[in-house]
Design a protein around this motif. Structure first.
Motif, short mmCIF file in Angstrom:
data_model
loop_
_atom_site.label_atom_id
_atom_site.label_comp_id
_atom_site.label_asym_id
_atom_site.label_seq_id
_atom_site.Cartn_x
_atom_site.Cartn_y
_atom_site.Cartn_z
N VAL A 218 50.45 -26.56 -36.61
CA VAL A 218 50.05 -26.80 -35.22
C VAL A 218 49.30 -28.04 -35.09
O VAL A 218 47.78 -27.82 -35.21
CB VAL A 218 49.89 -26.19 -34.43
CG1 VAL A 218 50.25 -25.97 -32.98
CG2 VAL A 218 51.12 -24.75 -34.67
N THR A 219 49.68 -29.27 -34.40
CA THR A 219 47.95 -30.17 -34.17
C THR A 219 48.07 -30.32 -32.86
O THR A 219 48.83 -30.47 -31.54
CB THR A 219 49.04 -31.55 -34.76
OG1 THR A 219 49.39 -31.43 -34.55
CG2 THR A 219 48.24 -30.98 -36.44
N ILE A 220 46.38 -30.24 -32.22
CA ILE A 220 46.44 -30.68 -30.37
C ILE A 220 45.54 -31.82 -30.86
O ILE A 220 45.23 -31.79 -31.42
CB ILE A 220 45.47 -29.44 -30.00
CG1 ILE A 220 44.80 -29.34 -30.19
CG2 ILE A 220 46.90 -28.69 -29.75
CD1 ILE A 220 44.35 -27.93 -29.67
N GLU A 221 46.30 -32.67 -29.39
CA GLU A 221 45.72 -34.32 -29.37
C GLU A 221 45.61 -34.38 -27.91
O GLU A 221 46.33 -33.62 -27.59
CB GLU A 221 46.20 -34.58 -30.22
CG GLU A 221 47.68 -35.14 -30.52
CD GLU A 221 47.89 -36.27 -31.41
OE1 GLU A 221 47.49 -37.21 -31.40
OE2 GLU A 221 49.28 -36.52 -31.27
N ASN A 222 45.08 -35.24 -28.00
CA ASN A 222 45.12 -36.64 -26.78
C ASN A 222 45.53 -38.04 -26.89
O ASN A 222 46.01 -38.56 -25.41
CB ASN A 222 43.87 -36.05 -26.08
CG ASN A 222 43.48 -34.91 -25.30
OD1 ASN A 222 43.87 -33.49 -24.39
ND2 ASN A 222 42.13 -34.37 -25.46
N GLU A 223 45.25 -38.31 -27.88
CA GLU A 223 45.82 -39.59 -27.98
C GLU A 223 47.52 -40.06 -28.41
O GLU A 223 47.98 -40.94 -27.93
CB GLU A 223 45.06 -40.41 -28.81
CG GLU A 223 43.38 -40.23 -28.55
CD GLU A 223 42.08 -40.53 -29.31
OE1 GLU A 223 42.57 -41.69 -30.12
OE2 GLU A 223 41.40 -40.87 -29.38
N GLY A 224 48.23 -39.12 -28.66
CA GLY A 224 49.22 -39.31 -29.17
C GLY A 224 49.12 -39.89 -30.26
O GLY A 224 50.57 -40.28 -31.75
N ASN A 225 48.10 -40.30 -31.57
CA ASN A 225 48.47 -40.87 -32.86
C ASN A 225 48.30 -40.05 -33.89
O ASN A 225 49.02 -40.27 -34.80
CB ASN A 225 46.99 -41.40 -33.55
CG ASN A 225 45.90 -40.26 -33.40
OD1 ASN A 225 45.59 -39.66 -32.20
ND2 ASN A 225 44.98 -40.08 -34.68
N ILE A 226 48.19 -38.39 -33.72
CA ILE A 226 48.98 -37.74 -34.59
C ILE A 226 49.74 -37.57 -34.24
O ILE A 226 50.76 -37.17 -36.05
CB ILE A 226 48.20 -36.02 -34.30
CG1 ILE A 226 46.41 -36.56 -34.58
CG2 ILE A 226 48.99 -35.59 -35.22
CD1 ILE A 226 46.17 -35.40 -34.31
N LYS A 267 42.97 -27.48 -19.91
CA LYS A 267 43.85 -26.38 -20.04
C LYS A 267 44.56 -26.37 -21.75
O LYS A 267 45.07 -25.83 -22.41
CB LYS A 267 44.71 -26.45 -18.46
CG LYS A 267 44.37 -26.14 -17.38
CD LYS A 267 45.39 -26.15 -16.04
CE LYS A 267 44.18 -25.67 -15.02
NZ LYS A 267 45.07 -25.46 -13.83
N LEU A 268 45.26 -27.84 -21.31
CA LEU A 268 46.03 -28.34 -22.42
C LEU A 268 45.70 -29.34 -23.04
O LEU A 268 45.87 -30.12 -21.95
CB LEU A 268 47.80 -27.91 -22.28
CG LEU A 268 47.64 -26.75 -22.76
CD1 LEU A 268 49.35 -26.36 -22.10
CD2 LEU A 268 48.10 -25.68 -23.96
N THR A 269 46.00 -29.95 -24.39
CA THR A 269 44.74 -31.36 -24.42
C THR A 269 46.57 -32.33 -23.86
O THR A 269 47.43 -31.83 -24.19
CB THR A 269 45.13 -31.91 -26.39
OG1 THR A 269 45.78 -30.96 -26.86
CG2 THR A 269 44.10 -31.45 -26.87
N SER A 270 46.38 -33.00 -24.54
CA SER A 270 47.37 -33.56 -23.93
C SER A 270 49.19 -33.19 -24.76
O SER A 270 50.01 -33.69 -24.73
CB SER A 270 47.47 -35.60 -23.85
OG SER A 270 46.42 -35.78 -22.64
N TYR A 271 48.72 -33.53 -25.91
CA TYR A 271 50.27 -33.71 -26.93
C TYR A 271 49.96 -32.07 -27.97
O TYR A 271 48.79 -31.95 -28.22
CB TYR A 271 50.35 -34.69 -28.05
CG TYR A 271 50.13 -36.38 -27.45
CD1 TYR A 271 51.60 -36.75 -27.37
CD2 TYR A 271 48.90 -36.69 -27.07
CE1 TYR A 271 51.39 -37.55 -26.46
CE2 TYR A 271 49.77 -38.09 -26.21
CZ TYR A 271 50.49 -38.34 -26.14
OH TYR A 271 51.01 -39.87 -25.63
#
Length: 482
Positions: A218-226, A267-271
Motif C-alpha cells: 500500500v502506498t499513499i501520496e498526493n502527486e500521482g508519481n508513485i 483526511k486521506l491523501t490524493s492517491y
C-alpha cells in the motif's frame, strides 16, 4: 564531508550552522507550523481519535510480537498473487538484489517514487556506481536530488527550500524559465518527468504498509508519481522495511485514518494505491512485481524488548513538526536520513549506538513528540533509555570548563537532596557567591549575565539567568503554612 553514512558526531556543528542561517530558520518555522496546524484541525474532526490511536498501537504490538509469522504469511501471499519476494539482511544485500532485477530487465534507468528505506540503503549511490540512472519523481525528492542533498524531513523532503530556492534550482539544472509561482514550478517538474515515465522499464516504490493477509503493498501520496512508477514500467520493485507489515486488510482503515491526518492534516491523501501482484490478463500494470523485504538492523531492534517500540513508527513526521529541537536545527543536522525525535530513536537501532551516539541527546524531552505520535510511541522514555546506554558504553568526554563530570554532579545532587542540612548549606553558598557575578537589572529583577563552570556557563552564552530569591522557598513555605 561525504553525504553518505551517519555523522552524528557532527550534529553540534551542523546545528550551530543551521541556527545561524536566518533563511533556513524561516523555511523550517513556517513549514512545520503549517503542517502542525493542519494536523490539529484534522484530528479535531475525528470522533474517537484517541481510541483509534490505541487500536493502531495494539496492532503494531501484535505485529512486532509475531513478526516472523506475519512476514511468512505476507511472503506466501505475494507469491500466491504472482509476485516474487526477495529477502535482504543488509543494505548491501538489498542494493545487490535491486541491481540484479534491473539488469535482468535490460534497463539502465529506473524511476523512483518516494521511499525512505531507499534513502536508508543508499540505493541511488549503488545504482549510480553500477551505471544505472535512478530518477526521483516525487517533487520534493526530485528537488533534493537536483540539489545533491538528502531529504530534510520524512514526509516533506524539501521542507528546507523556499519557492525562491526551487526557482533558482530549476533555472540552473533544468534550464527553465524563471518563475516563483508554485503551480508553474510543478508544471516544469511534470513536463520533465513525463517523458521519463514513458520510456522507463523499471519503476520503484517504497511501501507505507504491507498487508500480510493479502500480500498487498500500500502506498499513499498526493502527486500521482508513485502510481505512475508502479504501473507504467514493465517491472515494479517495492522496497519494504519488515516493520511495515500489518496483519489484515481490515486493519488498513485504522492506519489510513491516522497517517494522512498526522502527516499533512488531510483526511486521506490524493492517491491510495493497493498493489497486489503483477497485472492480470486484460489489466494495465507491470508484468513483474518484486518485493524486497529489508531488515538492515530491524531485527536487532526487535530483539530489544524496550526499544522494539520504535518499530511501531508509521513515518508520518508529526513528531518532527512539533519538536522544538528539529524546528531549530533542521533535518540535515541529524546526519542521516531519519531526523527529528523518531530519527534520534531509530538511527541508533539501525546503524549502532556507537555510530549514532549523539542523537538521543538531541531532544529537550518536553514530551510533545509523544503527544502527537499516532501510535503513541513513548519517545522521551526511549530516548532516556538510549542516553543511559550511550553513557555506559562511551562516557562523554569532559567539556571545556567542566569542574565536575555530569555523572558525578548528578550523584552529588542526589546525595545532597537526601540531606536537608547539606541542601540548605549549598543553597546559602550559592546565594552568597552570586553577589560577585556580573549581572544586570535592579532590585527584584536582577539577572546574572555570566555563570562560571560548565554546564552553567553554557546557559549564559545565549541568555541571562534569573537571580535566585534571597529567601529560600522552604522558608517562605513555612511562613505561608503557619
Amino acid at each position: 564531508m561525504s553525504e553518505t553514512g551517519v555523522h552524528s558526531s557532527a550534529i553540534h556543528e551542523r546545528a550551530q550552522k543551521a541556527m545561524g542561517d536566518a533563511h533556513l530558520q524561516e523555511a523550517y518555522r513556517s513549514s512545520t507550523l503549517r503542517l502542525y496546524s493542519h494536523r490539529m484541525g484534522a484530528i479535531g474532526q475525528v470522533p474517537g481519535f484517541e481510541p483509534l490511536r490505541e487500536r493502531a498501537r495494539e496492532l503494531k504490538r501484535e505485529v512486532m510480537n509475531h513478526l516472523d509469522y506475519y512476514l511468512a504469511q505476507f511472503a506466501d501471499s505475494v507469491e500466491r498473487e504472482g509476485g516474487k519476494v526477495h529477502w535482504a539482511r543488509t543494505a548491501e544485500d538489498a542494493c545487490a538484489i535491486v541491481k540484479e532485477i534491473v539488469r535482468n530487465a535490460g534497463a539502465n534507468e529506473v524511476v523512483k517514487g518516494k521511499s525512505m528505506v531507499g534513502e536508508e540503503i543508499e540505493l541511488n549511490h549503488a545504482l549510480e556506481a553500477a551505471g544505472i540512472d535512478a530518477i526521483e519523481t516525487d517533487l520534493g525528492e526530485m528537488i533534493v536530488q537536483l540539489s545533491g542533498e538528502r531529504p530534510a524531513h520524512i514526509v516533506a523532503p524539501a521542507i528546507h527550500k523556499t519557492r525562491h530556492d526551487v526557482s533558482d534550482l530549476f533555472v540552473e539544472k533544468l534550464h527553465s524559465t524563471r518563475t516563483e509561482d508554485p503551480e508553474q514550478l510543478t508544471a516544469i517538474a511534470r513536463k520533465t518527468l513525463r517523458e521519463i515515465f514513458a520510456r522507463a522499464e523499471v519503476g520503484m516504490s517504497g511501501a507505507n504498509f504491507a498487508v500480510a493477509e493479502t500480500g498487498s503493498v500500500v502506498t499513499i501520496e498526493n502527486e500521482g508519481n508513485i502510481r505512475l512508477c508502479t504501473t507504467a514500467p514493465r517491472v515494479h520493485v517495492a522496497l519494504v522495511g519488515i516493520e511495515k507489515i500489518i496483519p489484515r486488510f481490515s486493519d488498513l482503515g485504522v492506519f489510513l485514518r491516522l497517517l494522512g491526518r498526522s502527516a499533512t492534516g488531510q483526511k486521506l491523501t490524493s492517491y491510495t494505491s493497493i498493489l497486489t501482484g503483477p497485472r492480470r490478463p486484460g489489466e494495465d500494470g507491470p508484468d513483474e512485481m518484486h518485493v524486497v523485504l529489508i531488515d538492515n538492523g530491524r531485527t536487532g531492534a526487535l530483539a530489544d524488548e524496550k526499544m522494539r517500540e520504535a518499530l511501531y513508527c508509521i513515518r508520518c513526521g508529526a513528531c518532527l513538526n512539533t519538536c522544538p529541537v528539529y524546528r531549530k536545527i533542521g533535518g540535515h543536522a541529524y546526519g542521516w536520513v531519519y531526523s527529528g525525535p523518531i530519527g534520534a530513536l531509530i538511527t541508533p537501532q539501525f546503524v549502532g549506538l556507537n555510530q549514532a551516539r549523539e542523537l538521543p541527546f538531541a531532544s529537550s524531552l518536553c514530551g510533545a513528540c509523544r503527544e502527537v505520535c499516532p501510535v503513541k510511541i513513548n519517545i522521551p522514555d526511549l530516548l532516556l533509555h538510549l542516553r543511559g546506554e550511550a553513557q555506559e558504553r562511551t562516557p562523554a568526554t569532559p567539556h571545556a570548563g567542566e569542574v565536575v563530570s555530569e555523572r558525578k554532579g548528578m550523584r552529588l545532587w542526589a546525595w545532597a537532596m537526601k540531606r536537608p542540612w547539606v541542601f540548605s548549606l549549598g543553597g546559602a553558598a550559592v546565594r552568597l557567591g552570586i553577589r560577585w557575578l556580573p549581572s544586570s537589572g535592579g532590585q527584584g529583577s536582577k539577572w546574572i549575565t555570566r555563570l562560571p563552570f560548565y554546564p552553567f556557563s553554557n546557559w549564559t552564552k545565549g541568555r541571562d539567568f534569573p537571580e535566585p530569591d534571597p529567601v529560600p522557598f522552604r522558608e517562605r513555605w513555612k511562613k505561608l503554612s503557619s
